[in-house]
Design a protein around this motif. Structure first.
Motif, PDB file in Angstrom:
ATOM      1  N   CYS A 130       0.852  -1.186   0.000  1.00 40.48           N
ATOM      2  CA  CYS A 130       0.000   0.000   0.000  1.00 40.48           C
ATOM      3  C   CYS A 130       0.890   1.238   0.000  1.00 40.48           C
ATOM      4  O   CYS A 130       1.810   1.342   0.813  1.00 40.48           O
ATOM      5  CB  CYS A 130      -0.899  -0.010   1.224  1.00 40.48           C
ATOM      6  SG  CYS A 130      -1.774   1.550   1.459  1.00 40.48           S
ATOM      7  N   CYS A 133      -0.043   3.183   3.688  1.00 35.28           N
ATOM      8  CA  CYS A 133       0.290   2.683   5.033  1.00 35.28           C
ATOM      9  C   CYS A 133       1.371   1.611   5.020  1.00 35.28           C
ATOM     10  O   CYS A 133       1.816   1.169   6.076  1.00 35.28           O
ATOM     11  CB  CYS A 133      -0.959   2.160   5.741  1.00 35.28           C
ATOM     12  SG  CYS A 133      -1.522   0.555   5.143  1.00 35.28           S
ATOM     13  N   CYS A 150      -6.861  -1.061  -0.025  1.00 31.92           N
ATOM     14  CA  CYS A 150      -6.053  -1.561   1.094  1.00 31.92           C
ATOM     15  C   CYS A 150      -6.942  -2.012   2.251  1.00 31.92           C
ATOM     16  O   CYS A 150      -7.819  -1.265   2.682  1.00 31.92           O
ATOM     17  CB  CYS A 150      -5.082  -0.468   1.559  1.00 31.92           C
ATOM     18  SG  CYS A 150      -4.119  -0.971   3.011  1.00 31.92           S
ATOM     19  N   CYS A 153      -6.109   0.553   5.385  1.00 30.88           N
ATOM     20  CA  CYS A 153      -6.383   2.007   5.416  1.00 30.88           C
ATOM     21  C   CYS A 153      -7.342   2.468   4.326  1.00 30.88           C
ATOM     22  O   CYS A 153      -7.696   3.638   4.276  1.00 30.88           O
ATOM     23  CB  CYS A 153      -5.068   2.784   5.333  1.00 30.88           C
ATOM     24  SG  CYS A 153      -4.358   2.820   3.685  1.00 30.88           S
ATOM     25  N   SER A 155      -6.786   2.893   1.222  1.00 31.73           N
ATOM     26  CA  SER A 155      -6.153   3.573   0.092  1.00 31.73           C
ATOM     27  C   SER A 155      -6.296   2.743  -1.189  1.00 31.73           C
ATOM     28  O   SER A 155      -6.397   1.514  -1.141  1.00 31.73           O
ATOM     29  CB  SER A 155      -4.665   3.798   0.398  1.00 31.73           C
ATOM     30  OG  SER A 155      -3.954   4.086  -0.790  1.00 31.73           O
TER      31      SER A 155
HETATM   32 ZN    ZN Z   1      -2.971   0.972   3.363  1.00 32.51          ZN
END
Ligand code: ZN
Ligand code: ADP
Length: 219
Positions: A130, A133, A150, A153, A155
């Motif tokens: 990711c 993170c 992700c 997080c 993302s």
């Molecule tokens: Zn992430």
């Protein structure tokens, strides 16, 4: 709990360190991440590392040692730490021993994650993380639960390391066997080495590491 995760590139150190962090609540210290942090924070060490990294050279033992030493003094390391990717050489291992002694601390154990070379190539070739993170993923072994998102997080941006390919891995593996694998004997002689079979799936490997680590902590 003061730990080192030792093993060749692709063995699963990063993956396992993050799981141990979640379980034990102690931070993962990855020297690669720490170097990038120090550069961003423009610390004295960071400024020195920046020049070296910009030239594409390897950061010296001296700089890496200084970064680890600073990092160990931060409050979140008070209850312990997981070193991932450091020490990489005998010289760094000696330096780590000295700095821990000066700080009145000691290692509880060094976990060697053992994985066959062919399996390493397969793992490295499918690896991505990711971009936000740093959570690690794999094309076959660990895809995000929701496509392109992700797990940790949310993302939607991911990245692959340019050096994560079969050709480069052979060079990195040689460096590992030459420079880093002597640490296996070094820590064995100190009675700190615990070898874990890293050939299984992520969950079972995590369980095996936890068992070993908990046994060390009870000594
Ligand atoms: Zn992430
Ligand atoms: P290292 O930090 O030792 O270089 P990583 O934790 O990045 O290794 O793992 C390398 C790749 O292999 C990652 O893509 C990861 O998702 C995957 N991986 C890690 N552990 C396992 C495992 N036990 N089985 C299958 N794939 C794994």
């Amino acid at each position: 709990m003061n730990l080192i995760l030792l093993g060749p590139p692709g063995a699963g150190k990063g993956t396992q360190a993050r799981m141990l962090t979640d379980h034990f609540g102690i931070p993962q210290l990855s020297t690669g991440d720490m170097l990038r942090e120090a550069v961003a924070a423009e610390t004295e060490v960071g400024l020195r590392a920046k020049a070296v990294m910009a030239e594409g050279r390897l950061v010296s033992d001296e700089i890496v040692n200084a970064i680890v030493s600073d990092r160990l003094d931060r409050a979140d390391c008070a209850r312990g730490f997981i070193l991932d990717g450091y020490p990489r050489t005998l010289q760094q291992a000696e330096a780590l021993g000295k700095m821990l002694a000066e700080k009145g601390r000691a290692l509880d154990c060094v976990v060697e994650i053992a994985v066959d070379d062919e399996q390493l190539i397969e793992r490295i070739s499918g690896r991505f993380t990711c971009a936000n993170c740093g959570e690690g993923y794999h094309d076959i072994f660990k895809m995000p639960k929701v496509a392109d998102t992700c797990d940790r997080c949310g993302s939607k941006e991911f990245k692959r390391r340019p050096d994560d390919n079969a050709d480069t891995l052979r060079t990195r593996l040689q460096a590992y066997y030459k420079e880093t694998s002597p640490l296996v004997g070094y820590y064995f002689a100190k009675g700190l080495l615990r070898r874990v079979d890293g050939m299984g799936e992520i969950g079972p490997v995590h369980a095996a590491i936890r068992e070993v680590v908990e046994r060390c902590a009870r000594r």
